[in-house]
Scaffold this motif. Structure first.
Motif, PDB file in Angstrom:
ATOM      1  N   VAL A 107      27.876  96.284  26.804  1.00 22.31           N
ATOM      2  CA  VAL A 107      26.803  96.667  27.303  1.00 22.31           C
ATOM      3  C   VAL A 107      25.482  96.460  26.920  1.00 22.31           C
ATOM      4  N   ALA A 108      25.655  97.417  24.941  1.00 21.30           N
ATOM      5  CA  ALA A 108      24.686  97.396  24.568  1.00 21.30           C
ATOM      6  C   ALA A 108      24.304  96.345  24.022  1.00 21.30           C
ATOM      7  N   ALA A 109      24.627  95.518  23.461  1.00 25.31           N
ATOM      8  CA  ALA A 109      24.151  94.386  22.516  1.00 25.31           C
ATOM      9  C   ALA A 109      24.028  93.397  24.080  1.00 25.31           C
TER      10      ALA A 109
ATOM     11  N   PRO B 284      16.094  91.581  26.427  1.00 27.91           N
ATOM     12  CA  PRO B 284      14.482  91.435  26.002  1.00 27.91           C
ATOM     13  C   PRO B 284      13.795  90.605  25.151  1.00 27.91           C
ATOM     14  N   GLU B 285      14.320  90.432  24.122  1.00 25.14           N
ATOM     15  CA  GLU B 285      14.829  88.766  23.161  1.00 25.14           C
ATOM     16  C   GLU B 285      14.496  88.021  23.927  1.00 25.14           C
ATOM     17  N   SER B 286      15.455  87.909  25.224  1.00 32.95           N
ATOM     18  CA  SER B 286      15.526  86.342  25.255  1.00 32.95           C
ATOM     19  C   SER B 286      14.932  86.346  26.596  1.00 32.95           C
ATOM     20  N   LEU B 287      14.455  87.218  26.880  1.00 30.56           N
ATOM     21  CA  LEU B 287      13.220  87.253  28.378  1.00 30.56           C
ATOM     22  C   LEU B 287      11.893  86.944  27.608  1.00 30.56           C
ATOM     23  N   ARG B 288      11.619  87.386  26.822  1.00 23.12           N
ATOM     24  CA  ARG B 288      10.225  87.224  25.961  1.00 23.12           C
ATOM     25  C   ARG B 288      10.421  85.430  25.644  1.00 23.12           C
TER      26      ARG B 288
END
Length: 277
Positions: free
Chosen positions: A246-248, A254-258
């Motif tokens: 879950v932490a990973a 967020p990086e993938s969404l960006r």
């Protein structure tokens, strides 16, 4: 005087000795290859027979001793063979009979033979041997379908109130267990329908029915896998792995969404430029 030599030749060590001597004298490779099964059988008999018989021991008895009589020697061989049969029955035949008395064991044995036949089928070229193996595979598959009649009683019994699946700690585990049992029942029922269609007892094509049975089996496997992962997540090691996952995921999401947002913006700009041109 010939009795001890004859018995020595018939004993396992004697067969090994005389076979080896003939191979050395003749130096014939084909003869050697033909004698290998006899040597293996001799060592196997030595391993299984609890009573060792030494033919040369008769030569040490004086003339006129009752032990030198042929009936005594044959009686000793009969006792040794009876002991061998008793040992085989106790260690091999009786456990095998108990195993094959179970319908599931017979089904699994037929499945192993059916799957093993796929290896030479894939390696051999077209011919009589390959066609015979194909017929064997189809016959075993058909026999296993007939053997599985009313096998859907097992999943139905698992749905009762006292079944182990009701011992799940939460609703998710219980739902996955129920889905797995229901999918197993419908997979077996669909396989029965396919068997009836193959024998033209009910209308319909066997191929689409077989694909539906495979879908039910896939759903059953997916449910059992999800249930296994759910049970593992409740263990101490599973909780640590879940926390790390879950932490990973939170770090990379967020990086993938960006990145995805940038790709969408670039696509919109390219479409706008194309419309302007």
């Amino acid at each position: 005087a010939m009795i001890p030599v004859t018995l020595l030749r018939r004993s396992a060590p004697g067969r090994v000795y005389y076979a080896t001597r003939q191979c050395v004298e003749r130096r014939d490779a084909r003869r050697t290859a033909a004698m290998i099964p006899d040597l293996v059988f001799a060592y196997l008999m030595d391993y299984l027979t609890p009573l060792d018989y030494e033919g040369g021991a008769l030569a040490r008895h004086p003339e006129g001793d009752p032990s030198r009589r042929i009936d005594r020697a044959l009686a000793a061989e009969v006792l040794s063979a009876a002991a061998l049969l008793e040992r085989l029955a106790g260690s091999v035949l009786m456990p095998l009979r108990e195993l094959l008395s179970r319908s599931v064991a017979r089904d699994v044995l037929a499945l192993l033979v059916q799957r093993a036949a796929l290896v030479p089928i894939g390696l051999l070229p077209s011919g009589e041997t390959r066609d015979a193996l194909l017929r064997l595979r189809d016959a075993l598959a058909d026999a296993r379908r007939a053997h599985r009649w009313l096998a859907g009683v097992g999943p139905l019994v698992a749905l009762r109130t006292s079944a182990p699946l009701h011992g799940e700690q939460d609703l998710a585990g219980w739902a996955l267990a129920v889905v797995a049992q229901v999918a197993s029942f419908w997979a077996i029922a669909t396989d029965h329908a396919r068997w009836l269609q193959q024998h033209r007892l009910v209308p319909g094509a066997p191929a689409p029915t077989g694909r539906r049975a495979h879908r039910w089996l896939a759903l059953r496997s997916a449910s059992l896998l999800a249930l296994l992962l759910l049970r593992l997540s409740r263990t101490p090691g599973g909780r640590k792995a879940r926390t790390a996952a879950v932490a990973a995921l939170r770090e990379r999401l967020p990086e993938s969404l960006r990145v995805r947002r940038q790709d969408c913006e670039e696509e919109e700009e390219a479409e706008a430029e194309a419309e302007a041109e």
